[in-house]
Design a protein around this motif. Structure first.
Motif, PDB file in Angstrom:
ATOM      1  N   SER A  74       0.822  -1.203   0.000  1.00 61.68           N
ATOM      2  CA  SER A  74       0.000   0.000   0.000  1.00 61.68           C
ATOM      3  C   SER A  74       0.856   1.252   0.000  1.00 61.68           C
ATOM      4  N   THR A  75       1.946   1.257   0.765  1.00 63.31           N
ATOM      5  CA  THR A  75       2.818   2.427   0.784  1.00 63.31           C
ATOM      6  C   THR A  75       3.555   2.556  -0.532  1.00 63.31           C
ATOM      7  N   THR A  78       1.595   4.424  -2.996  1.00 69.52           N
ATOM      8  CA  THR A  78       1.470   5.868  -2.846  1.00 69.52           C
ATOM      9  C   THR A  78       2.461   6.614  -3.728  1.00 69.52           C
ATOM     10  N   TYR A  79       3.441   5.903  -4.250  1.00 69.56           N
ATOM     11  CA  TYR A  79       4.434   6.527  -5.117  1.00 69.56           C
ATOM     12  C   TYR A  79       4.035   6.453  -6.591  1.00 69.56           C
ATOM     13  N   SER A 259       6.778  10.809  -1.325  1.00 71.42           N
ATOM     14  CA  SER A 259       6.162  10.652  -2.641  1.00 71.42           C
ATOM     15  C   SER A 259       5.655  11.958  -3.240  1.00 71.42           C
ATOM     16  N   GLU A 260       5.737  13.054  -2.491  1.00 75.16           N
ATOM     17  CA  GLU A 260       5.107  14.301  -2.928  1.00 75.16           C
ATOM     18  C   GLU A 260       6.119  15.299  -3.486  1.00 75.16           C
TER      19      GLU A 260
END
Length: 423
Positions: A74-75, A78-79, A259-260
């Motif tokens: 799941s993490t 996020t990328y 990721s941002e």
């Protein structure tokens, strides 16, 4: 052909479903009665330990389980919008593995004391940066400034965001200063400069990701600031690892936290003003609060090639793993995505995914690890990007095919890679 691996993938999917059902049943039974320590043991520690991290002397170090840093699907997902890929020419890497606890890298320079420590949470060495103002010069970077480059590092902090501090920031500074070792007490010395800041203070320095450009003409000075949850929210917690990625291409600079994308300035550098060095600076006001920096990675050659497969092979240094593990770091997503897009252009070809390790560890262990890492990339390509399994195969060669025979931290990072070979 990977029929065996296809069967194995289906097996693990079924196994995961059963485990999820068991976990749900367990959660229903224990509800909220189980204490935090047992909860962490059963389901993984997704919360943050507020206790001060244990910093041990090197003689006291013991091996612990690999950190579960981004070690879940799941993490990793996020990328999916993360578009940063590191430069192809890795010029410098530092994880302090060759630096003794309590020491400072011999090729670095600073005007104030700082030291390498071991953070028990991550079983890694970090540069501990405390109170006061300091300038840090990494000679291998300062003396090898590329016109375009990528820079990455991990950071941790040991304070709570709602604890007051007038200044708490760590900066990357580009300037026209000819001698990077001069004016160490004045990190922003120069006729013009651009700095990128990780800010977590309450007053001077601000909170969030910040870019400031000072030019020879005040009319072209510029700045931008972007709040970020790990730097601005009062609920942000200490002792978590965060990843910073920076790319400079021509006059444009982009910066990512995890990721941002937090900074994207097209005129971050004046076209007629030539920067000559990179330095690092910090300013922390409370005596008992610190930043920790590690896994510094500096690379050139940021041009996007027309094809990844030069001479039918691509050395994917942008794919990285947890130390001694086949668990992919999530910032690998963009590189794997680029590989998938390249494969999709030529689906009639076949490709071999080859894992390579450095020379640390036993030969047989490295062979096994390198193959598992290749398999991790294989699974992402077919599960996340729908690449046909029939055109993929894997291999692991350990440290048998190094790109360099040097033993520095940078050389080891160059040899640790995943190769995609057209066959």
């Amino acid at each position: 052909m990977l029929t065996a691996f296809n069967g194995q993938a289906q097996f693990f999917k079924k196994l995961k479903k059963k485990i999820d059902q068991k976990v749900q049943q367990t959660e229903n039974k224990i509800e909220n009665k189980i204490d935090k320590g047992v909860d962490d043991l059963l389901f993984g520690n997704d919360s943050v330990n507020d206790a001060t991290p244990i910093v041990k002397e090197e003689s006291e170090m013991v091996e612990s389980k690999d950190s579960m840093y981004y070690d879940n699907q799941s993490t990793f997902k996020t990328y999916s919008k993360f578009d940063f890929t590191p430069g192809e020419n890795l010029l410098y890497f530092e994880d302090f593995s060759n630096v003794l606890i309590g020491d400072f890298p011999t090729s670095w320079h600073t005007n104030a004391g700082t030291e390498v420590v071991k953070l028990e949470e991550f079983n890694e060495k970090w540069l501990k940066i405390g109170a006061g103002s300091r300038t840090i010069v990494i000679s291998e970077i300062a003396n090898n400034l590329q016109s375009d480059f990528t820079l990455e590092f991990d950071f941790v902090y040991d304070f709570k965001m709602d604890e007051y501090a007038f200044k708490r920031h760590f900066d990357v500074i580009l300037s026209d200063l000819e001698d990077p070792y001069s004016y160490l007490s004045k990190p922003y010395k120069g006729n013009f400069y651009t700095y990128l800041r990780i800010g977590a203070g309450s007053g001077g320095g601000g909170k969030g990701a910040i870019l400031y450009k000072k030019t020879t003409s005040r009319s072209t000075d510029a700045s931008t600031k972007q709040p970020h949850a790990v730097l601005s929210n009062k609920t942000a917690q200490p002792y978590q690892k965060h990843h910073v990625s920076i790319v400079k291409k021509d006059s444009r600079i982009k910066m990512y936290i995890n990721s941002e994308k937090v900074i994207d300035m097209t005129q971050a550098v004046q076209p007629d003003e030539l920067y000559q060095t990179i330095r690092f600076a910090s300013n922390v006001s409370p005596a008992n609060q610190h930043f920790y920096i590690s896994n510094i990675k500096y690379a050139g050659q940021v041009e996007i090639p027309t094809s990844l497969f030069h001479n039918d092979s691509y050395q994917a240094h942008g794919i990285t793993f947890q130390s001694g593990s086949a668990s992919l770091n999530p910032e690998s997503y963009a590189t794997i995505k680029a590989i998938a897009r390249e494969i999709e252009k030529n689906p009639e070809n076949s490709y071999q995914i080859i894992g390579h390790t450095d020379s640390d560890g036993e030969y047989d262990d490295n062979i096994t690890l390198s193959r598992k890492r290749a398999e991790s990339v294989y699974n992402v390509l077919i599960n996340d990007f729908n690449i046909t399994p029939d055109i993929l195969s894997i291999d692991g060669v350990g440290d048998a095919q190094p790109l360099t025979n040097e033993t520095t931290a940078t050389a080891k990072a160059i040899n640790r890679r995943v190769e995609i070979r057209k066959i």
